[in-house]
Motif scaffolding. Structure first.
Motif, PDB file in Angstrom:
ATOM      1  N   GLU A  92       0.827  -1.206   0.000  1.00 26.39           N
ATOM      2  CA  GLU A  92       0.000   0.000   0.000  1.00 26.39           C
ATOM      3  C   GLU A  92       0.865   1.262   0.000  1.00 26.39           C
ATOM      4  O   GLU A  92       0.578   2.229  -0.719  1.00 26.39           O
ATOM      5  CB  GLU A  92      -0.945  -0.002   1.204  1.00 26.39           C
ATOM      6  CG  GLU A  92      -2.084  -0.986   1.088  1.00 26.39           C
ATOM      7  CD  GLU A  92      -2.961  -1.029   2.329  1.00 26.39           C
ATOM      8  OE1 GLU A  92      -2.784  -0.177   3.230  1.00 26.39           O
ATOM      9  OE2 GLU A  92      -3.804  -1.924   2.399  1.00 26.39           O
ATOM     10  N   GLU A  94       3.908   1.521  -1.168  1.00 28.16           N
ATOM     11  CA  GLU A  94       4.531   1.643  -2.484  1.00 28.16           C
ATOM     12  C   GLU A  94       3.523   2.144  -3.518  1.00 28.16           C
ATOM     13  O   GLU A  94       3.863   2.955  -4.398  1.00 28.16           O
ATOM     14  CB  GLU A  94       5.132   0.307  -2.931  1.00 28.16           C
ATOM     15  CG  GLU A  94       6.330  -0.146  -2.136  1.00 28.16           C
ATOM     16  CD  GLU A  94       7.510   0.808  -2.278  1.00 28.16           C
ATOM     17  OE1 GLU A  94       7.741   1.332  -3.386  1.00 28.16           O
ATOM     18  OE2 GLU A  94       8.183   1.034  -1.253  1.00 28.16           O
ATOM     19  N   LEU A  95       2.289   1.679  -3.411  1.00 29.40           N
ATOM     20  CA  LEU A  95       1.251   2.160  -4.340  1.00 29.40           C
ATOM     21  C   LEU A  95       0.996   3.650  -4.132  1.00 29.40           C
ATOM     22  O   LEU A  95       0.807   4.403  -5.103  1.00 29.40           O
ATOM     23  CB  LEU A  95      -0.044   1.364  -4.162  1.00 29.40           C
ATOM     24  CG  LEU A  95      -0.029  -0.078  -4.689  1.00 29.40           C
ATOM     25  CD1 LEU A  95      -1.317  -0.791  -4.294  1.00 29.40           C
ATOM     26  CD2 LEU A  95       0.144  -0.107  -6.194  1.00 29.40           C
ATOM     27  N   LYS A  96       0.974   4.088  -2.887  1.00 31.51           N
ATOM     28  CA  LYS A  96       0.786   5.506  -2.600  1.00 31.51           C
ATOM     29  C   LYS A  96       1.942   6.326  -3.183  1.00 31.51           C
ATOM     30  O   LYS A  96       1.736   7.374  -3.781  1.00 31.51           O
ATOM     31  CB  LYS A  96       0.677   5.752  -1.088  1.00 31.51           C
ATOM     32  CG  LYS A  96      -0.634   5.333  -0.496  1.00 31.51           C
ATOM     33  CD  LYS A  96      -0.653   5.580   1.005  1.00 31.51           C
ATOM     34  CE  LYS A  96      -1.930   5.052   1.623  1.00 31.51           C
ATOM     35  NZ  LYS A  96      -1.939   5.226   3.082  1.00 31.51           N
ATOM     36  N   LYS A  97       3.165   5.833  -2.996  1.00 30.91           N
ATOM     37  CA  LYS A  97       4.332   6.518  -3.541  1.00 30.91           C
ATOM     38  C   LYS A  97       4.241   6.590  -5.063  1.00 30.91           C
ATOM     39  O   LYS A  97       4.520   7.628  -5.676  1.00 30.91           O
ATOM     40  CB  LYS A  97       5.630   5.827  -3.132  1.00 30.91           C
ATOM     41  CG  LYS A  97       6.015   6.007  -1.693  1.00 30.91           C
ATOM     42  CD  LYS A  97       7.310   5.261  -1.405  1.00 30.91           C
ATOM     43  CE  LYS A  97       7.667   5.294   0.068  1.00 30.91           C
ATOM     44  NZ  LYS A  97       8.871   4.514   0.370  1.00 30.91           N
ATOM     45  N   GLY A  98       3.836   5.472  -5.649  1.00 32.13           N
ATOM     46  CA  GLY A  98       3.686   5.441  -7.109  1.00 32.13           C
ATOM     47  C   GLY A  98       2.617   6.411  -7.564  1.00 32.13           C
ATOM     48  O   GLY A  98       2.779   7.109  -8.589  1.00 32.13           O
ATOM     49  N   SER A  99       1.567   6.490  -6.827  1.00 33.99           N
ATOM     50  CA  SER A  99       0.468   7.405  -7.171  1.00 33.99           C
ATOM     51  C   SER A  99       0.944   8.853  -7.042  1.00 33.99           C
ATOM     52  O   SER A  99       0.631   9.703  -7.889  1.00 33.99           O
ATOM     53  CB  SER A  99      -0.712   7.138  -6.249  1.00 33.99           C
ATOM     54  OG  SER A  99      -1.709   8.070  -6.420  1.00 33.99           O
ATOM     55  N   LEU A 100       1.688   9.177  -6.011  1.00 32.88           N
ATOM     56  CA  LEU A 100       2.225  10.509  -5.804  1.00 32.88           C
ATOM     57  C   LEU A 100       3.196  10.881  -6.928  1.00 32.88           C
ATOM     58  O   LEU A 100       3.198  12.016  -7.439  1.00 32.88           O
ATOM     59  CB  LEU A 100       2.908  10.644  -4.451  1.00 32.88           C
ATOM     60  CG  LEU A 100       2.004  10.632  -3.224  1.00 32.88           C
ATOM     61  CD1 LEU A 100       2.833  10.611  -1.949  1.00 32.88           C
ATOM     62  CD2 LEU A 100       1.064  11.816  -3.217  1.00 32.88           C
ATOM     63  N   GLU A 102       3.151   9.696  -9.939  1.00 36.60           N
ATOM     64  CA  GLU A 102       2.353   9.919 -11.159  1.00 36.60           C
ATOM     65  C   GLU A 102       1.741  11.312 -11.128  1.00 36.60           C
ATOM     66  O   GLU A 102       1.724  12.014 -12.147  1.00 36.60           O
ATOM     67  CB  GLU A 102       1.250   8.860 -11.288  1.00 36.60           C
ATOM     68  CG  GLU A 102       1.708   7.513 -11.749  1.00 36.60           C
ATOM     69  CD  GLU A 102       0.559   6.525 -11.867  1.00 36.60           C
ATOM     70  OE1 GLU A 102      -0.627   6.912 -11.758  1.00 36.60           O
ATOM     71  OE2 GLU A 102       0.838   5.349 -12.064  1.00 36.60           O
ATOM     72  N   ASP A 103       1.241  11.721  -9.967  1.00 39.10           N
ATOM     73  CA  ASP A 103       0.659  13.063  -9.836  1.00 39.10           C
ATOM     74  C   ASP A 103       1.713  14.137 -10.080  1.00 39.10           C
ATOM     75  O   ASP A 103       1.427  15.167 -10.715  1.00 39.10           O
ATOM     76  CB  ASP A 103       0.023  13.245  -8.451  1.00 39.10           C
ATOM     77  CG  ASP A 103      -1.246  12.428  -8.269  1.00 39.10           C
ATOM     78  OD1 ASP A 103      -1.793  11.963  -9.290  1.00 39.10           O
ATOM     79  OD2 ASP A 103      -1.657  12.218  -7.105  1.00 39.10           O
ATOM     80  N   ARG A 106       2.527  14.655 -13.837  1.00 38.42           N
ATOM     81  CA  ARG A 106       1.463  15.271 -14.619  1.00 38.42           C
ATOM     82  C   ARG A 106       1.580  16.723 -14.462  1.00 38.42           C
ATOM     83  O   ARG A 106       1.722  17.657 -14.830  1.00 38.42           O
ATOM     84  CB  ARG A 106       0.095  14.850 -14.145  1.00 38.42           C
ATOM     85  CG  ARG A 106      -0.208  13.428 -14.491  1.00 38.42           C
ATOM     86  CD  ARG A 106      -1.629  13.130 -14.130  1.00 38.42           C
ATOM     87  NE  ARG A 106      -1.845  11.715 -14.185  1.00 38.42           N
ATOM     88  CZ  ARG A 106      -2.814  11.122 -13.595  1.00 38.42           C
ATOM     89  NH1 ARG A 106      -3.674  11.778 -12.895  1.00 38.42           N
ATOM     90  NH2 ARG A 106      -2.962   9.845 -13.724  1.00 38.42           N
TER      91      ARG A 106
END
Length: 106
Positions: A92, A94-100, A102-103, A106
């Protein structure tokens, strides 16, 4: 002669009674021997059956022990709940870090 004849008849009757007892005892002895042979045969059959059952039980115990060993090995390979929770938390994060990331891109 009559006296001798009478004594002979009494001896004959006594002898016939003794003979009847001997014959009766011989029949009893034969029956006893037959019973003894039957008992020996039954004991032999029981011992053979016992040995067969004992061998089957030993085989089943070996199978049970092998299954227990397999279960213990499988348990050793499986992660515990704490380990799964820890890995899930890391995923979770790592997914949050990946999401951040990606943001940010952009």
């Amino acid at each position: 002669m009559e006296n001798n004849g009478r004594v002979d008849i009494e001896k004959c009757i006594s002898y016939s009674h003794d003979l009847a007892e001997v014959l009766k005892n011989k029949k009893d002895a034969n029956l006893l021997m037959q019973s003894l042979e039957g008992a020996k045969s039954l004991q032999s059959d029981c011992e053979a059956d016992f040995q067969e059952v004992k061998n089957l039980l030993q085989d089943q115990q070996k199978k049970i022990d092998a299954h227990k060993k397999s279960i213990d090995e499988a348990k050793a390979e499986v992660l515990g709940d704490k380990d799964l929770d820890s890995i899930e938390n890391e995923l979770e994060e790592e997914l949050k870090k990946g999401s951040l990331l990606e943001d940010e891109l952009r």
